[in-house]
Design a protein around this motif. Structure first.
Motif, PDB file in Angstrom:
ATOM      1  N   VAL A 129      -0.050  18.040   5.051  1.00  0.00           N
ATOM      2  CA  VAL A 129      -0.517  16.823   4.401  1.00  0.00           C
ATOM      3  C   VAL A 129      -0.130  15.619   5.250  1.00  0.00           C
ATOM      4  N   VAL A 130      -1.121  14.809   5.598  1.00  0.00           N
ATOM      5  CA  VAL A 130      -0.860  13.527   6.247  1.00  0.00           C
ATOM      6  C   VAL A 130      -0.574  12.533   5.128  1.00  0.00           C
ATOM      7  N   VAL A 131       0.659  12.030   5.101  1.00  0.00           N
ATOM      8  CA  VAL A 131       1.112  11.191   3.999  1.00  0.00           C
ATOM      9  C   VAL A 131       1.277   9.748   4.457  1.00  0.00           C
ATOM     10  N   VAL A 132       0.679   8.833   3.709  1.00  0.00           N
ATOM     11  CA  VAL A 132       0.769   7.404   4.002  1.00  0.00           C
ATOM     12  C   VAL A 132       2.012   6.847   3.315  1.00  0.00           C
ATOM     13  N   CYS A 133       2.921   6.267   4.093  1.00  0.00           N
ATOM     14  CA  CYS A 133       4.208   5.793   3.575  1.00  0.00           C
ATOM     15  C   CYS A 133       4.501   4.369   4.042  1.00  0.00           C
ATOM     16  N   LYS A 134       5.411   3.735   3.323  1.00  0.00           N
ATOM     17  CA  LYS A 134       5.952   2.444   3.755  1.00  0.00           C
ATOM     18  C   LYS A 134       7.256   2.704   4.510  1.00  0.00           C
ATOM     19  N   THR A 135       7.313   2.276   5.757  1.00  0.00           N
ATOM     20  CA  THR A 135       8.557   2.402   6.531  1.00  0.00           C
ATOM     21  C   THR A 135       9.266   1.061   6.657  1.00  0.00           C
ATOM     22  N   ASN A 136       8.570  -0.021   6.329  1.00  0.00           N
ATOM     23  CA  ASN A 136       9.180  -1.359   6.382  1.00  0.00           C
ATOM     24  C   ASN A 136       8.748  -2.142   5.157  1.00  0.00           C
ATOM     25  N   LEU A 137       9.637  -2.247   4.182  1.00  0.00           N
ATOM     26  CA  LEU A 137       9.322  -2.936   2.929  1.00  0.00           C
ATOM     27  C   LEU A 137       9.273  -4.445   3.098  1.00  0.00           C
ATOM     28  N   GLU A 138       9.808  -4.937   4.207  1.00  0.00           N
ATOM     29  CA  GLU A 138       9.856  -6.386   4.424  1.00  0.00           C
ATOM     30  C   GLU A 138       8.716  -6.883   5.310  1.00  0.00           C
ATOM     31  N   ALA A 139       7.872  -5.991   5.754  1.00  0.00           N
ATOM     32  CA  ALA A 139       6.799  -6.380   6.676  1.00  0.00           C
ATOM     33  C   ALA A 139       5.900  -7.441   6.066  1.00  0.00           C
ATOM     34  N   ASN A 140       5.490  -8.398   6.873  1.00  0.00           N
ATOM     35  CA  ASN A 140       4.588  -9.463   6.432  1.00  0.00           C
ATOM     36  C   ASN A 140       3.570  -9.719   7.550  1.00  0.00           C
ATOM     37  N   PRO A 141       2.305  -9.387   7.306  1.00  0.00           N
ATOM     38  CA  PRO A 141       1.728  -8.834   6.076  1.00  0.00           C
ATOM     39  C   PRO A 141       2.165  -7.389   5.819  1.00  0.00           C
ATOM     40  N   ALA A 142       2.026  -6.975   4.550  1.00  0.00           N
ATOM     41  CA  ALA A 142       2.568  -5.692   4.103  1.00  0.00           C
ATOM     42  C   ALA A 142       1.989  -4.502   4.849  1.00  0.00           C
ATOM     43  N   HIS A 143       0.721  -4.597   5.281  1.00  0.00           N
ATOM     44  CA  HIS A 143       0.095  -3.422   5.908  1.00  0.00           C
ATOM     45  C   HIS A 143       0.754  -3.062   7.239  1.00  0.00           C
ATOM     46  N   LYS A 144       1.514  -3.994   7.821  1.00  0.00           N
ATOM     47  CA  LYS A 144       2.189  -3.692   9.088  1.00  0.00           C
ATOM     48  C   LYS A 144       3.424  -2.809   8.895  1.00  0.00           C
ATOM     49  N   GLY A 145       3.754  -2.533   7.636  1.00  0.00           N
ATOM     50  CA  GLY A 145       4.889  -1.658   7.364  1.00  0.00           C
ATOM     51  C   GLY A 145       4.506  -0.243   7.013  1.00  0.00           C
ATOM     52  N   ILE A 146       3.237   0.122   7.246  1.00  0.00           N
ATOM     53  CA  ILE A 146       2.740   1.449   6.871  1.00  0.00           C
ATOM     54  C   ILE A 146       2.778   2.409   8.055  1.00  0.00           C
ATOM     55  N   SER A 147       3.216   3.642   7.780  1.00  0.00           N
ATOM     56  CA  SER A 147       3.260   4.694   8.809  1.00  0.00           C
ATOM     57  C   SER A 147       2.727   6.001   8.225  1.00  0.00           C
ATOM     58  N   LEU A 148       2.359   6.925   9.106  1.00  0.00           N
ATOM     59  CA  LEU A 148       1.827   8.222   8.684  1.00  0.00           C
ATOM     60  C   LEU A 148       2.803   9.333   9.075  1.00  0.00           C
ATOM     61  N   PHE A 149       2.959  10.294   8.160  1.00  0.00           N
ATOM     62  CA  PHE A 149       3.824  11.447   8.417  1.00  0.00           C
ATOM     63  C   PHE A 149       3.057  12.726   8.080  1.00  0.00           C
ATOM     64  N   VAL A 150       3.377  13.785   8.795  1.00  0.00           N
ATOM     65  CA  VAL A 150       2.829  15.105   8.480  1.00  0.00           C
ATOM     66  C   VAL A 150       3.918  15.903   7.774  1.00  0.00           C
ATOM     67  N   ILE A 151       3.619  16.324   6.544  1.00  0.00           N
ATOM     68  CA  ILE A 151       4.580  17.105   5.769  1.00  0.00           C
ATOM     69  C   ILE A 151       3.999  18.489   5.517  1.00  0.00           C
ATOM     70  N   GLU A 152       4.796  19.495   5.784  1.00  0.00           N
ATOM     71  CA  GLU A 152       4.350  20.882   5.638  1.00  0.00           C
ATOM     72  C   GLU A 152       4.688  21.410   4.250  1.00  0.00           C
ATOM     73  N   ASN A 153       3.806  22.255   3.746  1.00  0.00           N
ATOM     74  CA  ASN A 153       4.061  22.905   2.457  1.00  0.00           C
ATOM     75  C   ASN A 153       5.358  23.717   2.549  1.00  0.00           C
ATOM     76  N   GLY A 154       6.158  23.653   1.498  1.00  0.00           N
ATOM     77  CA  GLY A 154       7.422  24.378   1.492  1.00  0.00           C
ATOM     78  C   GLY A 154       8.614  23.542   1.900  1.00  0.00           C
ATOM     79  N   THR A 155       8.364  22.309   2.366  1.00  0.00           N
ATOM     80  CA  THR A 155       9.471  21.422   2.713  1.00  0.00           C
ATOM     81  C   THR A 155      10.245  21.083   1.437  1.00  0.00           C
ATOM     82  N   PRO A 156      11.553  21.234   1.423  1.00  0.00           N
ATOM     83  CA  PRO A 156      12.343  20.935   0.217  1.00  0.00           C
ATOM     84  C   PRO A 156      12.081  19.530  -0.316  1.00  0.00           C
TER      85      PRO A 156
END
Length: 381
Positions: free
Chosen positions: A166-193
């Motif tokens: 799953v490619v997951v859209v996350c916030k890595t910087n809550l203080e980013a201005n504008p907010a969209h500059k704080g978004i990053s993508l991660f790949v998470i595999e099924n079975g990850t705790p």
């Protein structure tokens, strides 16, 4: 289609895929609708036959196919049923993120299994409180040494229950201005705790397309699962939305074509007042109007396919196509059901399934209201 550069090998590919689907999908489609997912063995068969991500480079298991192969796959899947849209999402929406923004190590790790059908992919953008407004997502990824800790919840995720990646859209910087500059993508595999899947969501239509919520509770992933650069996620999403919305437009025009075809056949067979209902002027006018609009739509979407293949930026045009063609498909579904009369409301008739399946196309991949907002903005209004 005549205006697109199809070659003999494209036609051979289409005929081969059509025969495959007639054998491996059509006889089982009603069963998949009942069980609310497409079985993994079907995905593996798709992979074995080269129908998954054929555009990927040969070194990862693809065969460097042009976008017309993707068009063919999406068209032939839609002819079977809109519930197969998860295959198109895997092929032409999710996997391109891995291919375009993944490191060499990530590509070698994940692309071969996406092509073989061993791994089913999904992309997790939408949240219970954030849909089109991606800048306001609440799922977070906090750096902790050489890992990230992910917390949040996603919903309406196509392929979610089956997904291995799953490619997951996350916030890595809550203080980013504008907010969209704080978004990053991660790949998470099924079975990850900490990564769990909610129950499959009961939808009005597209029952064969498994959809669910995804929950992330202190999910730890290595920094190597960051896709591309931190803070660039929003720009990656915008880069790929052109193709995503084009894929939706292709599905919509094929759905409309299918609905008119089955309705023409029905009206020729159904008799009323001593004659086929196709002989009535109202029936003829309705079908003539729909056929005309569909022909216009087909010409337009084919022109966009050609431009997309040439690398032309068609954000405005594809937004127009996405809203107009999905609205057209919904109108066609209503008119065709009406021409079926009472039988059109019966599940045993394909038009009933088509009617409920097409409804959500004007909502996903960016609602049609958002499409109009994009068009207006690019008109500098």
């Amino acid at each position: 289609m005549k205006n697109l550069p199809y070659k003999k090998e494209h036609d051979i590919f289409r005929q081969s895929l059509r025969r495959f689907l007639e054998k491996e999908a059509l006889p089982f489609y009603d069963e998949w609708e009942q069980q609310n997912y497409i079985p993994r063995n079907f995905w593996r068969k798709l992979g074995e036959q080269g129908y998954l991500c054929p555009w990927v480079d040969e070194q990862y298991g693809g065969f460097n196919a042009d976008f017309l192969y993707s068009v063919i796959v999406n068209e032939e899947m839609e002819k079977v049923g809109t519930g197969l849209i998860g295959v198109g999402l895997h092929n032409d929406i999710v996997t391109p993120y891995l291919d375009s923004f993944g490191s060499e190590e990530q590509k070698k790790r994940w692309l071969p299994s996406c092509i073989s059908g061993e791994a089913i992919s999904a992309i997790a953008m939408t949240e219970p409180g954030a849909g089109s407004d991606l800048a306001n997502i609440r799922t977070t990824a906090r750096k902790d040494g050489d890992e990230y800790i992910i917390n949040g919840e996603k919903t309406f995720i196509t392929n979610g229950h089956s997904a291995d990646l799953v490619v997951v859209v996350c916030k890595t910087n809550l203080e980013a201005n504008p907010a969209h500059k704080g978004i990053s993508l991660f790949v998470i595999e099924n079975g990850t705790p900490g990564f769990t899947k909610g129950k499959k969501i009961k939808k009005v239509g597209q029952h064969a397309n498994d959809t669910c919520e995804l929950i992330f509770e202190d999910v730890r992933v290595p920094a190597s699962h960051l896709l591309g650069e931190e803070g660039k996620g929003f720009y990656y999403l915008m880069d790929k939305l052109q193709q995503e919305r084009l894929v939706v437009a292709i599905g919509a025009i094929v759905a409309a074509e299918q609905m008119v075809d089955i309705t023409v056949d029905y009206t020729k067979q159904r008799r009323a007042f001593g004659q086929p209902i196709s002989a009535f002027q109202n029936t003829q006018f309705k079908l003539a109007e729909m056929a005309t609009e569909i022909n216009i739509g087909r010409t337009y979407v084919d022109s966009l396919i050609a431009k997309h293949m040439d690398g032309v930026e068609i954000i405005t045009e594809v937004s127009m196509a996405k809203w107009w063609l999905t609205d057209l498909a919904k109108k066609v579904a209503t008119e065709c059901m009406q021409l079926h009369g009472g039988y059109g409301y019966m599940e045993e008739y394909e038009i009933a399934r088509r009617f409920r399946d097409v409804a959500v196309t004007s909502i996903y991949a960016g609602s049609n209201e958002i499409m109009k907002t994009i068009i207006a903005k690019r008109m500098e209004l």
